[in-house]
Design a protein around this motif. Structure first.
Motif, PDB file in Angstrom:
ATOM      1  N   ASP A 133       1.040  13.016   4.400  1.00  0.00           N
ATOM      2  CA  ASP A 133      -0.381  13.303   4.596  1.00  0.00           C
ATOM      3  C   ASP A 133      -1.231  12.900   3.386  1.00  0.00           C
ATOM      4  OD1 ASP A 133      -0.025  14.287   7.132  1.00  0.00           O
ATOM      5  OD2 ASP A 133       0.178  16.373   6.490  1.00  0.00           O
ATOM      6  N   ARG A 134      -0.610  12.469   2.305  1.00  0.00           N
ATOM      7  CA  ARG A 134      -1.356  12.068   1.120  1.00  0.00           C
ATOM      8  C   ARG A 134      -1.981  10.684   1.306  1.00  0.00           C
ATOM      9  NH1 ARG A 134       2.487  14.055  -3.963  1.00  0.00           N
ATOM     10  NH2 ARG A 134       2.530  16.266  -3.401  1.00  0.00           N
ATOM     11  N   SER A 135      -2.768  10.279   0.341  1.00  0.00           N
ATOM     12  CA  SER A 135      -3.434   8.978   0.421  1.00  0.00           C
ATOM     13  C   SER A 135      -2.412   7.845   0.376  1.00  0.00           C
ATOM     14  CB  SER A 135      -4.417   8.820  -0.743  1.00  0.00           C
ATOM     15  OG  SER A 135      -3.706   8.703  -1.972  1.00  0.00           O
ATOM     16  N   ARG A 136      -2.857   6.664   0.793  1.00  0.00           N
ATOM     17  CA  ARG A 136      -1.989   5.478   0.751  1.00  0.00           C
ATOM     18  C   ARG A 136      -1.512   5.217  -0.671  1.00  0.00           C
ATOM     19  NH1 ARG A 136      -3.053  -0.029  -0.299  1.00  0.00           N
ATOM     20  NH2 ARG A 136      -1.674  -1.492   0.814  1.00  0.00           N
ATOM     21  N   HIS A 137      -2.417   5.339  -1.638  1.00  0.00           N
ATOM     22  CA  HIS A 137      -2.059   5.108  -3.036  1.00  0.00           C
ATOM     23  C   HIS A 137      -0.980   6.090  -3.499  1.00  0.00           C
ATOM     24  CE1 HIS A 137      -2.559   3.944  -7.214  1.00  0.00           C
ATOM     25  NE2 HIS A 137      -2.774   5.196  -7.547  1.00  0.00           N
ATOM     26  N   SER A 138      -1.125   7.361  -3.114  1.00  0.00           N
ATOM     27  CA  SER A 138      -0.145   8.380  -3.508  1.00  0.00           C
ATOM     28  C   SER A 138       1.212   8.120  -2.870  1.00  0.00           C
ATOM     29  CB  SER A 138      -0.638   9.775  -3.107  1.00  0.00           C
ATOM     30  OG  SER A 138      -1.863  10.077  -3.741  1.00  0.00           O
ATOM     31  N   ARG A 139       1.202   7.757  -1.578  1.00  0.00           N
ATOM     32  CA  ARG A 139       2.466   7.458  -0.893  1.00  0.00           C
ATOM     33  C   ARG A 139       3.162   6.273  -1.557  1.00  0.00           C
ATOM     34  NH1 ARG A 139      -0.961   7.554   3.569  1.00  0.00           N
ATOM     35  NH2 ARG A 139      -0.414   5.402   4.145  1.00  0.00           N
ATOM     36  N   HIS A 140       2.389   5.233  -1.868  1.00  0.00           N
ATOM     37  CA  HIS A 140       2.971   4.036  -2.482  1.00  0.00           C
ATOM     38  C   HIS A 140       3.567   4.350  -3.851  1.00  0.00           C
ATOM     39  CE1 HIS A 140       1.251   0.444  -0.032  1.00  0.00           C
ATOM     40  NE2 HIS A 140       1.631   1.447   0.742  1.00  0.00           N
ATOM     41  N   LYS A 141       2.929   5.225  -4.601  1.00  0.00           N
ATOM     42  CA  LYS A 141       3.439   5.590  -5.921  1.00  0.00           C
ATOM     43  C   LYS A 141       4.821   6.231  -5.792  1.00  0.00           C
ATOM     44  CE  LYS A 141       2.051   8.202 -10.070  1.00  0.00           C
ATOM     45  NZ  LYS A 141       3.159   9.174 -10.184  1.00  0.00           N
ATOM     46  N   ILE A 142       4.981   7.167  -4.839  1.00  0.00           N
ATOM     47  CA  ILE A 142       6.272   7.836  -4.633  1.00  0.00           C
ATOM     48  C   ILE A 142       7.332   6.831  -4.194  1.00  0.00           C
ATOM     49  CG2 ILE A 142       7.495   9.584  -3.289  1.00  0.00           C
ATOM     50  CD1 ILE A 142       4.754  11.024  -2.982  1.00  0.00           C
ATOM     51  N   LEU A 143       6.974   5.951  -3.252  1.00  0.00           N
ATOM     52  CA  LEU A 143       7.951   4.999  -2.716  1.00  0.00           C
ATOM     53  C   LEU A 143       8.337   3.941  -3.745  1.00  0.00           C
ATOM     54  CD1 LEU A 143       6.381   4.588   0.844  1.00  0.00           C
ATOM     55  CD2 LEU A 143       8.546   5.737   0.297  1.00  0.00           C
ATOM     56  N   ARG A 144       7.392   3.493  -4.553  1.00  0.00           N
ATOM     57  CA  ARG A 144       7.699   2.502  -5.588  1.00  0.00           C
ATOM     58  C   ARG A 144       8.666   3.080  -6.622  1.00  0.00           C
ATOM     59  NH1 ARG A 144       4.074  -1.816  -6.790  1.00  0.00           N
ATOM     60  NH2 ARG A 144       4.394  -1.405  -8.997  1.00  0.00           N
ATOM     61  N   GLU A 145       8.382   4.311  -7.078  1.00  0.00           N
ATOM     62  CA  GLU A 145       9.169   4.893  -8.162  1.00  0.00           C
ATOM     63  C   GLU A 145      10.553   5.344  -7.714  1.00  0.00           C
ATOM     64  OE1 GLU A 145       6.759   8.029  -9.686  1.00  0.00           O
ATOM     65  OE2 GLU A 145       5.606   6.700 -11.002  1.00  0.00           O
ATOM     66  N   ASN A 146      10.675   5.749  -6.449  1.00  0.00           N
ATOM     67  CA  ASN A 146      11.942   6.290  -5.975  1.00  0.00           C
ATOM     68  C   ASN A 146      12.771   5.305  -5.158  1.00  0.00           C
ATOM     69  OD1 ASN A 146      11.985   9.391  -6.606  1.00  0.00           O
ATOM     70  ND2 ASN A 146       9.900   8.938  -5.971  1.00  0.00           N
ATOM     71  N   TYR A 147      12.094   4.388  -4.438  1.00  0.00           N
ATOM     72  CA  TYR A 147      12.824   3.510  -3.517  1.00  0.00           C
ATOM     73  C   TYR A 147      12.568   2.024  -3.758  1.00  0.00           C
ATOM     74  CZ  TYR A 147      13.528   7.949  -1.179  1.00  0.00           C
ATOM     75  OH  TYR A 147      13.870   9.250  -0.906  1.00  0.00           O
TER      76      TYR A 147
END
Length: 409
Positions: A349-363
């Motif tokens: 439910d977070r912003s696109r930027h927030s989702r991308h930050k999590i996915l970039r750093e973890n996956y």
């Protein structure tokens, strides 16, 4: 390792074929799949309970992670009410009379079958015998080091890596298991997108060096020497961090679901629902959100599913053990990719930027799912929740950052 419905999906491993994966893996529907259909059921190659979860007395089968407490025992511990009695105790599926312990180290299993399966697969290498409680045993030192750098809630475990080594050590056909593990992506960085896994950067070098040294001292094997050099260890670390699937089991949750299915007169239904509501309030006050026996596992098919911020499938564990069931969240057409979400509901439910930050750093990838594409014109700002978290983090020390970062492997 899996029991798929063979005519329902196909596995694609062509480079670049699947948009959400650098490796090009993906699962695609071969025929129409209806919402609610079970796409496949799979058991992991290996699984392990989280070390903090075990230390906090969440009892799970060492092999299949089935919850070992009865629903009533579980409710008493979580609520802090030692004399609590659950109605309808016959609905609890836990069978303590079937539980068995390793005769050498006393770790617990839900059945003789699980005890034997563990012994046959990896436990002979990892069994500590009378040294189970010895803090100076090399494996215990490794566990303690992991707990010191990976604070709860955990999302991965050094013991997945240890079991990978132990499985190969015990196997007659060592190359077979090494080939299976090679199917998992184990890259510590995505050079094309210039992304590095957040736990493998400079600021964690000291912690990783300590874990590497203890891992080598506890488990070194000549057949697996490439896993024990620094770069090989980093690859293993990245493998369990990016592929480990969380597993949660709960005897209390199973009891609640069984209660929900009871056909009762209105007054009895109201009384039972009221009892359960109050129980969860007591548990929230005493224990918070951490209700389950929790661990993670490596699943070959599940790890081939790419991410979407609007997934059409999700994993669950309805048998209260490590058996993963992938079910359709919506109708899926022939040729359509079967996608899960690597984010939880709140993160999605977070912003696109927030989702991308999590996915970039973890996956290690940039998401291009339909939701992200539709939001491309959004400003690159974090959601309100992330701004609050980042504001709180600004004054933290590097040790505090380590604590926060290490919860998100």
């Amino acid at each position: 390792m899996a029991a798929p419905v063979d005519d329902m999906f196909s596995l694609c491993v062509e480079p670049g074929k699947a948009a959400g994966s650098v490796e090009g893996k993906g699962l695609f529907a071969k025929r129409s799949i209806k919402k609610g259909d079970v796409i496949f059921v799979e058991r992991p190659l290996i699984s392990a309970q989280f070390l903090w979860n075990s230390l906090y007395k969440y009892k799970a089968c060492e092999y299949c992670l089935r919850a070992l407490e009865t629903a009533e025992e579980n409710a008493r511990r979580l609520s802090g009410i030692p004399g609590l009695s659950l109605p309808h105790p016959e609905l609890c599926r836990v069978r303590p009379e079937l539980h068995q312990a390793c005769p050498q180290c006393q770790v617990l299993y839900c059945s003789s079958e699980c005890r034997q399966a563990a012994a046959d697969q990896y436990h002979r290498v990892l069994c500590l015998g009378p040294s189970q409680e010895d803090p100076d045993h090399p494996i215990n030192k490794l566990k303690d080091a992991w707990r010191s750098v990976h604070y709860p809630p955990e999302t991965s475990s050094i013991m997945l890596m240890a079991k990978m080594v132990a499985v190969v050590k015990q196997a007659k056909d060592k190359s077979h298991w090494q080939k299976l593990f090679s199917h998992f992506c184990s890259r510590a960085a995505n050079e094309e997108e210039e992304i590095a896994h957040k736990l493998l950067g400079e600021k964690f070098r000291g912690q990783l060096a300590l874990l590497h040294s203890l891992f080598k001292a506890a488990l070194y094997d000549d057949h697996l020497s490439r896993w024990f050099v620094p770069e090989g260890f980093r690859s293993l670390f990245a493998l369990v961090g990016t592929n480990g699937q969380g597993i949660g089991t709960s005897s209390l949750s199973q009891w609640v679901h069984a209660c929900d299915a009871l056909e009762l007169p209105a007054q009895q239904r109201e009384q039972l629902d009221s009892f359960i509501d109050q129980l969860y309030k007591d548990i929230e006050k005493e224990t918070g959100d951490f209700l389950n026996c929790e661990g993670s596992g490596l699943f070959l098919l599940q790890s081939s599913c790419n991410h979407s911020c609007v997934p059409n499938a999700e994993a669950s564990f309805p048998d209260n053990n490590f058996l993963l069931q992938l079910s359709a969240l919506s109708d899926i057409s022939p040729g359509e990719e079967i996608c899960i979400s690597y984010l939880d509901c709140c993160q999605r439910d977070r912003s696109r930027h927030s989702r991308h930050k999590i996915l970039r750093e973890n996956y290690l990838f940039v998401c291009s799912c339909p939701k992200c594409v539709s939001q491309m014109d959004e400003l690159d700002v974090t959601s309100d929740e992330d701004e609050e978290e980042e504001g709180e983090a600004e004054g933290e020390t590097e040790g505090d950052e380590m604590e926060d970062e290490m919860t998100d492997v």
